[in-house]
Design a protein around this motif. Structure first.
Motif, PDB file in Angstrom:
ATOM      1  N   ALA B  74       0.824  -1.187   0.043  1.00  0.00           N
ATOM      2  CA  ALA B  74      -0.089   0.205  -0.137  1.00  0.00           C
ATOM      3  C   ALA B  74       0.948   1.166  -0.111  1.00  0.00           C
ATOM      4  O   ALA B  74       0.494   2.354  -0.301  1.00  0.00           O
ATOM      5  CB  ALA B  74      -0.753  -0.026   1.208  1.00  0.00           C
ATOM      6  N   LYS B  75       2.108   1.151   0.353  1.00  0.00           N
ATOM      7  CA  LYS B  75       3.090   2.248   0.471  1.00  0.00           C
ATOM      8  C   LYS B  75       3.690   2.694  -0.868  1.00  0.00           C
ATOM      9  O   LYS B  75       4.139   3.495  -1.146  1.00  0.00           O
ATOM     10  CB  LYS B  75       4.118   2.029   1.649  1.00  0.00           C
ATOM     11  CG  LYS B  75       3.719   1.875   2.903  1.00  0.00           C
ATOM     12  CD  LYS B  75       4.899   1.350   3.971  1.00  0.00           C
ATOM     13  CE  LYS B  75       4.500   0.995   4.990  1.00  0.00           C
ATOM     14  NZ  LYS B  75       5.479  -0.126   5.716  1.00  0.00           N
ATOM     15  N   ALA B 107      -4.495   9.226  -1.264  1.00  0.00           N
ATOM     16  CA  ALA B 107      -3.561   7.996  -1.146  1.00  0.00           C
ATOM     17  C   ALA B 107      -2.892   7.578   0.299  1.00  0.00           C
ATOM     18  O   ALA B 107      -2.830   6.419   1.071  1.00  0.00           O
ATOM     19  CB  ALA B 107      -2.167   8.163  -2.042  1.00  0.00           C
ATOM     20  N   ASP B 108      -2.938   8.982   1.116  1.00  0.00           N
ATOM     21  CA  ASP B 108      -2.480   8.855   2.623  1.00  0.00           C
ATOM     22  C   ASP B 108      -3.855   8.049   3.331  1.00  0.00           C
ATOM     23  O   ASP B 108      -3.610   7.476   4.171  1.00  0.00           O
ATOM     24  CB  ASP B 108      -2.475  10.046   3.087  1.00  0.00           C
ATOM     25  CG  ASP B 108      -0.960  10.695   2.457  1.00  0.00           C
ATOM     26  OD1 ASP B 108      -0.245  10.056   1.910  1.00  0.00           O
ATOM     27  OD2 ASP B 108      -0.937  11.898   2.623  1.00  0.00           O
ATOM     28  N   LYS B 109      -5.089   8.594   3.211  1.00  0.00           N
ATOM     29  CA  LYS B 109      -6.213   7.991   3.808  1.00  0.00           C
ATOM     30  C   LYS B 109      -6.091   6.380   3.660  1.00  0.00           C
ATOM     31  O   LYS B 109      -6.485   5.834   4.445  1.00  0.00           O
ATOM     32  CB  LYS B 109      -7.421   8.778   3.096  1.00  0.00           C
ATOM     33  CG  LYS B 109      -8.757   8.186   3.939  1.00  0.00           C
ATOM     34  CD  LYS B 109      -9.917   9.067   3.404  1.00  0.00           C
ATOM     35  CE  LYS B 109     -11.245   8.884   3.780  1.00  0.00           C
ATOM     36  NZ  LYS B 109     -11.539   7.337   4.370  1.00  0.00           N
ATOM     37  N   ILE B 112      -3.840   4.741   5.724  1.00  0.00           N
ATOM     38  CA  ILE B 112      -4.448   4.726   6.949  1.00  0.00           C
ATOM     39  C   ILE B 112      -5.496   3.609   7.259  1.00  0.00           C
ATOM     40  O   ILE B 112      -5.321   2.994   8.142  1.00  0.00           O
ATOM     41  CB  ILE B 112      -4.888   6.250   7.489  1.00  0.00           C
ATOM     42  CG1 ILE B 112      -3.741   7.194   7.661  1.00  0.00           C
ATOM     43  CG2 ILE B 112      -5.803   6.068   8.950  1.00  0.00           C
ATOM     44  CD1 ILE B 112      -3.997   8.517   7.587  1.00  0.00           C
ATOM     45  N   GLU B 113      -6.201   3.596   6.125  1.00  0.00           N
ATOM     46  CA  GLU B 113      -7.567   2.557   6.242  1.00  0.00           C
ATOM     47  C   GLU B 113      -6.728   1.092   6.389  1.00  0.00           C
ATOM     48  O   GLU B 113      -7.383   0.367   7.062  1.00  0.00           O
ATOM     49  CB  GLU B 113      -8.289   2.780   5.037  1.00  0.00           C
ATOM     50  CG  GLU B 113      -9.172   3.811   5.142  1.00  0.00           C
ATOM     51  CD  GLU B 113     -10.263   4.042   6.344  1.00  0.00           C
ATOM     52  OE1 GLU B 113     -10.747   2.894   6.614  1.00  0.00           O
ATOM     53  OE2 GLU B 113     -10.712   5.300   6.470  1.00  0.00           O
ATOM     54  N   VAL B 114      -5.810   0.936   5.459  1.00  0.00           N
ATOM     55  CA  VAL B 114      -5.096  -0.341   5.390  1.00  0.00           C
ATOM     56  C   VAL B 114      -4.460  -0.569   6.928  1.00  0.00           C
ATOM     57  O   VAL B 114      -4.350  -1.802   7.192  1.00  0.00           O
ATOM     58  CB  VAL B 114      -4.001  -0.261   4.306  1.00  0.00           C
ATOM     59  CG1 VAL B 114      -3.171  -1.517   4.427  1.00  0.00           C
ATOM     60  CG2 VAL B 114      -4.511  -0.164   2.973  1.00  0.00           C
ATOM     61  N   ALA B 115      -3.949   0.331   7.513  1.00  0.00           N
ATOM     62  CA  ALA B 115      -3.184   0.119   8.716  1.00  0.00           C
ATOM     63  C   ALA B 115      -4.242  -0.392   9.837  1.00  0.00           C
ATOM     64  O   ALA B 115      -4.111  -1.183  10.586  1.00  0.00           O
ATOM     65  CB  ALA B 115      -2.662   1.466   9.181  1.00  0.00           C
ATOM     66  N   LYS B 116      -5.668   0.182   9.672  1.00  0.00           N
ATOM     67  CA  LYS B 116      -6.787  -0.203  10.502  1.00  0.00           C
ATOM     68  C   LYS B 116      -7.202  -1.635  10.114  1.00  0.00           C
ATOM     69  O   LYS B 116      -7.418  -2.248  11.142  1.00  0.00           O
ATOM     70  CB  LYS B 116      -7.846   0.565  10.399  1.00  0.00           C
ATOM     71  CG  LYS B 116      -7.602   2.072  10.944  1.00  0.00           C
ATOM     72  CD  LYS B 116      -8.894   3.090  10.616  1.00  0.00           C
ATOM     73  CE  LYS B 116      -8.784   4.438  11.048  1.00  0.00           C
ATOM     74  NZ  LYS B 116      -9.685   5.258  10.681  1.00  0.00           N
ATOM     75  N   SER B 139     -12.611   3.718   0.857  1.00  0.00           N
ATOM     76  CA  SER B 139     -11.374   4.381   0.263  1.00  0.00           C
ATOM     77  C   SER B 139     -11.042   4.121  -1.133  1.00  0.00           C
ATOM     78  O   SER B 139     -10.563   4.867  -1.898  1.00  0.00           O
ATOM     79  CB  SER B 139     -10.499   4.382   1.290  1.00  0.00           C
ATOM     80  OG  SER B 139      -9.364   4.889   0.967  1.00  0.00           O
ATOM     81  N   CYS B 140     -11.012   2.639  -1.378  1.00  0.00           N
ATOM     82  CA  CYS B 140     -10.282   2.079  -2.517  1.00  0.00           C
ATOM     83  C   CYS B 140     -11.545   2.927  -3.635  1.00  0.00           C
ATOM     84  O   CYS B 140     -10.841   3.584  -4.637  1.00  0.00           O
ATOM     85  CB  CYS B 140     -10.586   0.809  -2.886  1.00  0.00           C
ATOM     86  SG  CYS B 140      -9.655  -0.096  -1.565  1.00  0.00           S
TER      87      CYS B 140
END
Lengths: 150, 150
Positions: B74-75, B107-109, B112-116, B139-140
């Protein structure tokens, strides 16, 4: 000692299993997946290589970040060489399936080599990185020579 | 030939020394890189999604392993949307460059969602995973609707 422990721990992490070619909806997806993951890995690997071979200045943080990505990606392509994925848009040689034990050994060896480069990158020492990178590069080449068409 | 290779290698070294989006030797490489990393990420994301939506049985270890891969991937794509990479084999909309702040926010959001979702997967609880996955899925979609051609 810390270095050895770090290497061991890295090698153990390699056993992370992402199994089953059945994860792919179609053989084309498996082929695309393995090619895509190898390409992304190669891009990051090349950045580390440029430092290890002195083409660009050594940046310890950059080397570590790139090797983290390589380490994750190095685990991925192998599950996508399942039965029925030998035809299509691929340079995979039939030997991958004819000599599947040898292929698996080569894939495992590569992941161990990558884990060593990752551990070397974490030391922040360029000489460690150079040594580990050279050895891993031979592993890439050996596998390509045996299992990939020109 | 050797001379050409040597020049190419030198040109690549210069490119590699530059930050972020300039890491790619050619615009085509950047486009290939972002598409490849998004495809590999999507494959792992779909496996988590199949669990979150009840299409396949929930396997906590599998969900965690797949989310680790998604988190790393995701990064990656965002650095490959540099200037000059809007043409070619890509569905990227001009809005990516015209509204670059909005694109970066999206992209940042997403990360963050992926981290959650990754954190939810680590709890080993399917309900946690379902909640986090649904939010990330929006978000996607929002980003695809705004920045990707059909």
């Amino acid at each position: 000692m810390k270095m050895i422990l770090s290497l061991l721990s890295a090698a153990m992490a390699v056993t992370l299993a992402l199994p089953a070619q059945a994860q792919f909806a179609k053989p084309e997806d498996a082929i695309k997946y393995r090619k895509n993951s190898l390409f992304v890995m190669q891009q990051h690997w090349a950045r580390v290589g440029a430092m290890a071979t002195g083409k660009i200045p050594f940046d310890a943080k950059q080397a570590q970040d790139n090797m983290e990505v390589v380490s994750t990606l190095a685990k991925l392509p192998w599950a996508a060489f399942g039965e029925g994925t030998d035809k299509g848009d691929t340079r995979a040689k039939p030997e991958i399936w004819k000599e599947s034990v040898k292929f698996k050994e080569a894939a495992d060896k590569f992941q161990i080599e990558v884990a060593k480069v990752n551990a070397a990158a974490k030391t922040g020492n360029l000489d460690n990185l150079k040594t580990a990178f050279g050895s891993a590069g031979s592993s890439c080449k050996a596998c390509h020579d045996s299992f990939r068409k020109d």
